[in-house]
Write an enzyme that holds these catalytic residues in place. Sequence first.
Site, PDB file in Angstrom:
ATOM      1  CG  PHE A 162       3.565 -30.687   0.257  1.00  7.09           C
ATOM      2  CD1 PHE A 162       5.228 -30.560   0.494  1.00  7.09           C
ATOM      3  CD2 PHE A 162       3.424 -31.751  -0.812  1.00  7.09           C
ATOM      4  CE1 PHE A 162       6.009 -31.403  -0.078  1.00  7.09           C
ATOM      5  CE2 PHE A 162       4.219 -32.500  -1.129  1.00  7.09           C
ATOM      6  CZ  PHE A 162       5.482 -32.551  -0.907  1.00  7.09           C
ATOM      7  CE  LYS A 163       6.175 -32.363  -3.909  1.00 11.39           C
ATOM      8  NZ  LYS A 163       6.353 -33.240  -5.098  1.00 11.39           N
ATOM      9  CG  ASP A 164       1.900 -23.563  -3.732  1.00  8.06           C
ATOM     10  OD1 ASP A 164       2.445 -23.793  -4.883  1.00  8.06           O
ATOM     11  OD2 ASP A 164       0.992 -23.989  -3.357  1.00  8.06           O
ATOM     12  CB  ALA A 199       8.161 -23.825  -5.583  1.00  4.94           C
ATOM     13  CB  THR A 213       7.484 -31.129  -7.870  1.00  5.05           C
ATOM     14  OG1 THR A 213       7.723 -32.008  -6.866  1.00  5.05           O
ATOM     15  CG2 THR A 213       8.853 -30.418  -8.159  1.00  5.05           C
TER      16      THR A 213
END
Length: 433
Positions: free
Chosen positions: A106-108, A111, A140
């Site tokens: 999900f952090k794509d 970022a 992350t």
Amino acid sequence: MKYYSTNKNAPIADLHKAVVKGLAEDRGLYMPEQIKMLPQSFFDHIQDMSFQELSYVVADAFFGEDVEKEALKQIVYDTLSFETPVVQVDERIYSLELFHGPTLAFKDVGARFMARLLQYFIRQEGNEQVNVLVATSGDTGSAVANGFLGVDGIHVYVLYPKGKVSKIQESQFTTLGKNITAIEVDGVFDDCQALVKSAFMDEELNKHMKLTSANSINVARFLPQAFYYFNAYAQMKKLGKADQLVMCVPSGNFGNITAALFGHQMGLPIKRFIAANNANDIFYNYLQTGIYDPKPSKQTLANAMDVGNPSNFARIYDLYGGSHEKVTSLISGATYSDDQIRETLLSCYQQTGYILDPHGTCGYRALQEGLQEGEYGVFCETAHPAKFKETVDSITHGDVEIPERLAAFMRGKKESVPMSKDFNDFKAFLLSK
């Protein structure tokens, strides 16, 4: 838009400073002075908008005063080159699959968005080198490393706890080279996070090099994650199941659920939220007692949530004026042991055929136990189960297929810098650069 520190003892900043600096001078986290309400007309037609279209509306409310409109639109559309579908798991519970980006986590989005926004500001100020420090408990590091890979003017240092991230996660940030340096810290995630925060506060180090963070302490990293919740609402509205919607977010450093709460403040009509924890139950205990008591993190199957002092608690506390009553009126909590994670992951697979990852498992179980009559629940499935293949296979007795983009990382050669958890060692390393 101006930004203030949660510690209330630092100068007011503009977006440029908040993004490039990351952490305020008093070690507080930046908060926008206002959160804009979106018009009802937006929610009336949200189900007819694409992920990119609705996200641009949200991004414009956050960043439109500080970034040229065409540039912001390009950043949003470039960031959201993939979908986050809602998938039905059982009768009233749906999975919001956030793992369709480059690193299957999900952090794509946060970022990649931050990388493009930071590059926008760097170009404005004459291409000065910026060094990004990021502590990771799992996803992350890979999301940030891949989001910033090859971006001119930026070098990324990923700090991760030795032996406490999965091999697949580790391969996603230790095999890249170029402008990415992996630092293997002999400690836990909280030690990595402490090194990053100490670096920001060190005057000598900051004179030597320009530092910022790509953890969810950075407003440009966590705010774009609000896009997910507007998109989830839009998809559930299209299904006719959005009137009593409960969002459940597996939570570690609490950046993801904080972004969801910002969306709620903008008018997103989510009925309530559940923060699902693993055995690191600091926020859960706060909800029960009103006392926030950070503790050393415990290692669990859901390693990306192994956080004993979640940074973004400060933002949640600030958002609701320090009122425990306001927080608990909107957010409830759940906490699960490794045995409960195993049990739930297996039962979900056997009963529905859906393969959870250990983090999404916490969210799924919290909805199973916490949904009330008439409610529909959506939990965030934050990473592809193949990222935790060894764990998932051992529980389901199956063989999760590894997507090719993960397999490609695993074929790379690991390169990392061993580091103690002593700040003086880390400082000396950075001063040598």
